[in-house]
Structures are given as C-alpha cells and as structure tokens.
Design an enzyme around this catalytic site. Structure first.
Site, PDB file in Angstrom:
ATOM      1  N   CYS A   4       0.843  -1.200   0.000  1.00  0.00           N
ATOM      2  CA  CYS A   4       0.000   0.000   0.000  1.00  0.00           C
ATOM      3  C   CYS A   4       0.879   1.251   0.000  1.00  0.00           C
ATOM      4  O   CYS A   4       1.705   1.444   0.895  1.00  0.00           O
ATOM      5  CB  CYS A   4      -0.920  -0.006   1.226  1.00  0.00           C
ATOM      6  SG  CYS A   4      -1.795   1.549   1.462  1.00  0.00           S
ATOM      7  N   CYS A   7       0.547   3.419   3.177  1.00  0.00           N
ATOM      8  CA  CYS A   7       1.256   2.810   4.318  1.00  0.00           C
ATOM      9  C   CYS A   7       2.745   3.103   4.217  1.00  0.00           C
ATOM     10  O   CYS A   7       3.397   3.414   5.226  1.00  0.00           O
ATOM     11  CB  CYS A   7       1.037   1.295   4.349  1.00  0.00           C
ATOM     12  SG  CYS A   7      -0.542   0.767   5.061  1.00  0.00           S
ATOM     13  N   ASP A  30      -0.860  16.526  -1.557  1.00  0.00           N
ATOM     14  CA  ASP A  30      -1.227  15.657  -2.676  1.00  0.00           C
ATOM     15  C   ASP A  30      -0.234  15.884  -3.813  1.00  0.00           C
ATOM     16  O   ASP A  30       0.124  17.018  -4.129  1.00  0.00           O
ATOM     17  CB  ASP A  30      -2.656  15.966  -3.134  1.00  0.00           C
ATOM     18  CG  ASP A  30      -3.216  14.874  -4.027  1.00  0.00           C
ATOM     19  OD1 ASP A  30      -4.166  14.195  -3.607  1.00  0.00           O
ATOM     20  OD2 ASP A  30      -2.699  14.697  -5.156  1.00  0.00           O
ATOM     21  N   HIS A  46      -3.625   0.908   8.480  1.00  0.00           N
ATOM     22  CA  HIS A  46      -4.286   0.671   7.203  1.00  0.00           C
ATOM     23  C   HIS A  46      -5.759   0.337   7.392  1.00  0.00           C
ATOM     24  O   HIS A  46      -6.111  -0.665   8.001  1.00  0.00           O
ATOM     25  CB  HIS A  46      -3.614  -0.470   6.432  1.00  0.00           C
ATOM     26  CG  HIS A  46      -4.220  -0.683   5.082  1.00  0.00           C
ATOM     27  ND1 HIS A  46      -3.784  -0.022   3.955  1.00  0.00           N
ATOM     28  CD2 HIS A  46      -5.271  -1.433   4.689  1.00  0.00           C
ATOM     29  CE1 HIS A  46      -4.534  -0.371   2.925  1.00  0.00           C
ATOM     30  NE2 HIS A  46      -5.445  -1.243   3.342  1.00  0.00           N
ATOM     31  N   ASN A  87     -13.223   9.662  -0.526  1.00  0.00           N
ATOM     32  CA  ASN A  87     -13.839   8.788  -1.521  1.00  0.00           C
ATOM     33  C   ASN A  87     -13.795   7.354  -1.020  1.00  0.00           C
ATOM     34  O   ASN A  87     -12.772   6.914  -0.488  1.00  0.00           O
ATOM     35  CB  ASN A  87     -13.084   8.898  -2.851  1.00  0.00           C
ATOM     36  CG  ASN A  87     -13.236  10.256  -3.490  1.00  0.00           C
ATOM     37  OD1 ASN A  87     -14.344  10.798  -3.562  1.00  0.00           O
ATOM     38  ND2 ASN A  87     -12.138  10.832  -3.957  1.00  0.00           N
ATOM     39  N   GLY A  93     -14.719   6.906  -7.238  1.00  0.00           N
ATOM     40  CA  GLY A  93     -13.442   7.117  -7.911  1.00  0.00           C
ATOM     41  C   GLY A  93     -12.246   6.969  -6.998  1.00  0.00           C
ATOM     42  O   GLY A  93     -11.192   7.546  -7.265  1.00  0.00           O
ATOM     43  N   HIS A  98      -6.390   3.124   0.776  1.00  0.00           N
ATOM     44  CA  HIS A  98      -6.032   3.394   2.175  1.00  0.00           C
ATOM     45  C   HIS A  98      -6.785   4.680   2.504  1.00  0.00           C
ATOM     46  O   HIS A  98      -6.559   5.708   1.850  1.00  0.00           O
ATOM     47  CB  HIS A  98      -4.514   3.575   2.309  1.00  0.00           C
ATOM     48  CG  HIS A  98      -4.012   3.859   3.689  1.00  0.00           C
ATOM     49  ND1 HIS A  98      -2.975   3.165   4.285  1.00  0.00           N
ATOM     50  CD2 HIS A  98      -4.389   4.796   4.603  1.00  0.00           C
ATOM     51  CE1 HIS A  98      -2.736   3.651   5.490  1.00  0.00           C
ATOM     52  NE2 HIS A  98      -3.586   4.655   5.707  1.00  0.00           N
ATOM     53  N   HIS A 100      -8.243   8.057   3.081  1.00  0.00           N
ATOM     54  CA  HIS A 100      -7.597   9.369   3.116  1.00  0.00           C
ATOM     55  C   HIS A 100      -8.650  10.441   2.957  1.00  0.00           C
ATOM     56  O   HIS A 100      -9.668  10.243   2.307  1.00  0.00           O
ATOM     57  CB  HIS A 100      -6.526   9.480   2.027  1.00  0.00           C
ATOM     58  CG  HIS A 100      -7.009   9.127   0.656  1.00  0.00           C
ATOM     59  ND1 HIS A 100      -7.092   7.821   0.219  1.00  0.00           N
ATOM     60  CD2 HIS A 100      -7.451   9.895  -0.360  1.00  0.00           C
ATOM     61  CE1 HIS A 100      -7.555   7.807  -1.014  1.00  0.00           C
ATOM     62  NE2 HIS A 100      -7.798   9.048  -1.400  1.00  0.00           N
ATOM     63  N   HIS A 102      -9.216  14.300   1.730  1.00  0.00           N
ATOM     64  CA  HIS A 102      -8.681  15.443   0.988  1.00  0.00           C
ATOM     65  C   HIS A 102      -9.093  16.727   1.711  1.00  0.00           C
ATOM     66  O   HIS A 102     -10.263  16.880   2.083  1.00  0.00           O
ATOM     67  CB  HIS A 102      -9.279  15.496  -0.422  1.00  0.00           C
ATOM     68  CG  HIS A 102      -8.992  14.309  -1.287  1.00  0.00           C
ATOM     69  ND1 HIS A 102      -8.066  14.331  -2.299  1.00  0.00           N
ATOM     70  CD2 HIS A 102      -9.535  13.065  -1.309  1.00  0.00           C
ATOM     71  CE1 HIS A 102      -8.042  13.155  -2.906  1.00  0.00           C
ATOM     72  NE2 HIS A 102      -8.933  12.361  -2.327  1.00  0.00           N
TER      73      HIS A 102
HETATM   74  P1  5GP Z   1      -8.604   9.216  -4.380  1.00  0.00           P
HETATM   75  O1  5GP Z   1      -9.015   9.349  -5.810  1.00  0.00           O
HETATM   76  O2  5GP Z   1      -8.213   7.795  -4.029  1.00  0.00           O
HETATM   77  O3  5GP Z   1      -9.577   9.817  -3.422  1.00  0.00           O
HETATM   78  O4  5GP Z   1      -7.322  10.133  -4.225  1.00  0.00           O
HETATM   79  C1  5GP Z   1      -6.026   9.656  -4.279  1.00  0.00           C
HETATM   80  C2  5GP Z   1      -5.142  10.876  -4.236  1.00  0.00           C
HETATM   81  O5  5GP Z   1      -3.831  10.478  -3.892  1.00  0.00           O
HETATM   82  C3  5GP Z   1      -5.043  11.624  -5.575  1.00  0.00           C
HETATM   83  O6  5GP Z   1      -5.453  12.976  -5.387  1.00  0.00           O
HETATM   84  C4  5GP Z   1      -3.569  11.491  -5.952  1.00  0.00           C
HETATM   85  O7  5GP Z   1      -3.061  12.658  -6.574  1.00  0.00           O
HETATM   86  C5  5GP Z   1      -2.907  11.230  -4.618  1.00  0.00           C
HETATM   87  N1  5GP Z   1      -1.710  10.417  -4.690  1.00  0.00           N
HETATM   88  C6  5GP Z   1      -1.588   9.215  -5.321  1.00  0.00           C
HETATM   89  N2  5GP Z   1      -0.348   8.722  -5.161  1.00  0.00           N
HETATM   90  C7  5GP Z   1       0.331   9.620  -4.401  1.00  0.00           C
HETATM   91  C8  5GP Z   1       1.670   9.659  -3.902  1.00  0.00           C
HETATM   92  O8  5GP Z   1       2.489   8.765  -4.118  1.00  0.00           O
HETATM   93  N3  5GP Z   1       2.014  10.745  -3.152  1.00  0.00           N
HETATM   94  C9  5GP Z   1       1.135  11.756  -2.890  1.00  0.00           C
HETATM   95  N4  5GP Z   1       1.583  12.782  -2.159  1.00  0.00           N
HETATM   96  N5  5GP Z   1      -0.137  11.744  -3.347  1.00  0.00           N
HETATM   97  C10 5GP Z   1      -0.532  10.696  -4.100  1.00  0.00           C
HETATM   98 ZN    ZN Z   2      -2.273   1.333   3.667  1.00  0.00          ZN
END
Ligand code: 5GP
Ligand code: ZN
Length: 113
Positions: A4, A7, A30, A46, A87, A93, A98, A100, A102
């Site tokens: 992950c 993680c 992000d 996690h 989300n 989407g 994991h 999170h 925003h």
């Molecule tokens: P989701 O669509 O799952 O709600 O959002 C995932 C978010 O994680 C996206 O906004 C994407 O830009 C961000 N993201 C994905 N991989 C990484 C990473 O390796 N580092 C950082 N800082 N953000 C990430």
């Molecule tokens: Zn995780």
C-alpha cells in the site's frame, strides 16, 4: 499493508511532503493538487476506506476529524474556507485503497454534483 503506497508514505519508506503528523495520523501534500492547498490526511493504520471506519475505533476516528481541522487551520485556509472529502469505493473514484481525507482550499471551489 505491504503493497500500500500510503502505508509506505506513513512509514517514511516513500517520500512525501509532510505538513503534520502524530502517532496516529499523517498529513501531506497531494502529488497532483487540484487546488492551491490540497492536503491528504491518513491514519497510519491501514483501513481501506471510510467504510472500514469501525476498524479505527471511535477514539481514533474522532481525533482524525480534529486533526483534519487542525491541518486546515495550519494551512491558513480556515477563514477563506475549505472542503474535506473522502472517496470510498469505485463509484466515488477512489484510487488509493487506504482511507484518506482530501483537504481542498485556497480558491473558490465549484459546487458538488
Ligand atoms: P482518491 O481518488 O483515491 O480519493 O485520491 C487519491 C489521491 O492520492 C489523488 O489525489 C492522488 O493525486 C494522490 N496520490 C496518489 N499517489 C500519491 C503519492 O504517491 N504521493 C502523494 N503525495 N499523493 C498521491
Ligand atoms: Zn495502507
């Protein structure tokens, strides 16, 4: 979880621009921001999405909200306003499995829908 990405970020195994952390949570920028301020808040533990919130326990879940607000205030967007989104699953989407949150701010955001 060993494969992950969040993680690994929480463990310091993959670099990320941390803006705050506690023993339970990490906040970082992000990598693909959609607003001038775009932070992600994650629990170190996690949990796949908010739909697994029970796995965190009520104490941690409550502190997660307080930590998220603290990160928005520290980013200087509390007065101008901000949005907090999480989300869960394919229809939302969700890209990273994991949980999170925003934090978006620093510009006038469009309405949902
Ligand atoms: P989701 O669509 O799952 O709600 O959002 C995932 C978010 O994680 C996206 O906004 C994407 O830009 C961000 N993201 C994905 N991989 C990484 C990473 O390796 N580092 C950082 N800082 N953000 C990430
Ligand atoms: Zn995780």
């Amino acid at each position: 979880m060993s494969d992950c990405i969040f993680c690994k970020i929480a463990a310091g195994e993959i670099p990320a621009a941390f803006v705050g952390e506690t023993g339970e949570f990490v906040a970082f920028k992000d990598i693909n921001p959609v607003a001038p301020v775009h932070l992600l808040v994650i629990p170190r533990r996690h949990v796949t999405s908010i739909d697994g919130i029970e796995e965190l326990g009520e104490g941690t879940a409550g502190r997660l909200l307080s930590f998220t607000v603290a990160m928005a205030r520290a980013a200087g967007i509390a007065e101008s306003g901000y949005r907090v989104i999480t989300n869960a699953g394919p229809d939302a989407g969700q890209e990273v499995a994991h949980m999170h949150w925003h934090i978006l701010g620093g510009r006038r955001l469009k309405g949902l829908g």
